[in-house]
Enzyme design. Structure first.
Site, PDB file in Angstrom:
ATOM      1  N   HIS A  20       0.822  -1.206   0.000  1.00  0.00           N
ATOM      2  CA  HIS A  20       0.000   0.000   0.000  1.00  0.00           C
ATOM      3  C   HIS A  20       0.863   1.266   0.000  1.00  0.00           C
ATOM      4  O   HIS A  20       0.368   2.339  -0.343  1.00  0.00           O
ATOM      5  CB  HIS A  20      -0.908  -0.013   1.234  1.00  0.00           C
ATOM      6  CG  HIS A  20      -2.327   0.373   0.978  1.00  0.00           C
ATOM      7  ND1 HIS A  20      -2.952   0.277  -0.250  1.00  0.00           N
ATOM      8  CD2 HIS A  20      -3.278   0.861   1.823  1.00  0.00           C
ATOM      9  CE1 HIS A  20      -4.205   0.683  -0.149  1.00  0.00           C
ATOM     10  NE2 HIS A  20      -4.428   1.047   1.102  1.00  0.00           N
ATOM     11  N   ASN A  66      -6.776   6.659   3.522  1.00  0.00           N
ATOM     12  CA  ASN A  66      -8.180   6.920   3.225  1.00  0.00           C
ATOM     13  C   ASN A  66      -8.581   8.380   3.400  1.00  0.00           C
ATOM     14  O   ASN A  66      -9.709   8.747   3.083  1.00  0.00           O
ATOM     15  CB  ASN A  66      -9.075   6.035   4.099  1.00  0.00           C
ATOM     16  CG  ASN A  66      -8.854   4.564   3.826  1.00  0.00           C
ATOM     17  OD1 ASN A  66      -8.170   4.179   2.881  1.00  0.00           O
ATOM     18  ND2 ASN A  66      -9.429   3.732   4.650  1.00  0.00           N
ATOM     19  N   ASP A  91      -0.941   2.266  -5.419  1.00  0.00           N
ATOM     20  CA  ASP A  91      -0.882   0.827  -5.651  1.00  0.00           C
ATOM     21  C   ASP A  91      -2.156   0.369  -6.363  1.00  0.00           C
ATOM     22  O   ASP A  91      -3.199   0.999  -6.241  1.00  0.00           O
ATOM     23  CB  ASP A  91      -0.730   0.075  -4.323  1.00  0.00           C
ATOM     24  CG  ASP A  91      -1.899   0.310  -3.387  1.00  0.00           C
ATOM     25  OD1 ASP A  91      -2.637  -0.642  -3.114  1.00  0.00           O
ATOM     26  OD2 ASP A  91      -2.079   1.454  -2.915  1.00  0.00           O
ATOM     27  N   ASN A 112      -9.721   3.375  -1.614  1.00  0.00           N
ATOM     28  CA  ASN A 112     -10.261   4.405  -0.722  1.00  0.00           C
ATOM     29  C   ASN A 112      -9.466   5.702  -0.732  1.00  0.00           C
ATOM     30  O   ASN A 112     -10.025   6.776  -0.517  1.00  0.00           O
ATOM     31  CB  ASN A 112     -10.397   3.869   0.694  1.00  0.00           C
ATOM     32  CG  ASN A 112     -11.500   2.836   0.789  1.00  0.00           C
ATOM     33  OD1 ASN A 112     -12.514   2.933   0.109  1.00  0.00           O
ATOM     34  ND2 ASN A 112     -11.308   1.834   1.620  1.00  0.00           N
TER      35      ASN A 112
END
Length: 187
Positions: A20, A66, A91, A112
């Protein structure tokens, strides 16, 4: 002309090597190759530099993934950067490891971080460089996968793939999104 290049990731050492955080790692690779450093400023770690005749604002948001849109909106407005000069490094589990896809708009594809950026900017018409992290996970284990580390084989290949991502980022700045898409998508 000014560009805002945003690498998405999560803050904290426990996330540093995760899939991530590939956006952070792309910016770190560029910074290392260019001998520039980040300083902690509002909403993230920021570096100001030049790429030929272009001014770059590199941003690693200090918000969690997020909530990245707050940082993107703040720095876009602070630096007065046109929407078409924003590039988000992110990613993507829909792409095989190391593959790159540049798009100038589109859906968040369930990501997100991108969803929050679209909400804060009021549009999905911003460019993103998607870096493939693969999708070798069991059903329902997506979060563990993206918050997990690359395999040892992938870590060995990562420096070369990061260089390609940095080259694609530079092509976006110097020659435009269309040129970057033609040269780097699915390479």
């Amino acid at each position: 002309m000014k560009y805002l290049i945003v690498g998405l990731g999560n803050i904290g050492s426990e996330y540093a090597a995760t899939r991530h955080n590939i956006g952070f790692r792309i910016l770190d690779a560029y910074a290392e190759a260019s001998n520039i450093s980040f300083s902690t400023e509002r909403y993230g770690d920021v570096a100001h530099c030049r790429l030929k005749n272009k001014q770059l604002v590199l941003l690693k948001p200090s918000t969690y993934m997020n909530l990245s849109g707050n940082a993107v909106r703040y720095w876009q407005q602070k630096e007065n950067i046109a929407l078409e000069n924003i590039l988000i490094l992110v990613d993507d589990i829909a792409l095989p490891f190391g593959a790159i896809r540049i798009k100038t708009s589109g859906s968040d594809a369930g990501h997100n971080g991108l969803k929050n950026i679209a909400q804060m900017l009021g549009t999905q018409a911003y460019s993103r460089l998607r870096f493939g992290v693969g999708n070798d996970f069991a059903r329902g284990c997506q979060i563990d996968y993206v918050l997990g580390n690359f395999t040892s084989d992938q870590e060995k290949e990562l420096p070369e793939r990061l260089k390609v991502a940095v080259d694609a980022m530079c092509e976006f700045v110097l020659a435009g999104a269309q040129s970057a898409m033609c040269k780097f998508n699915n390479k």
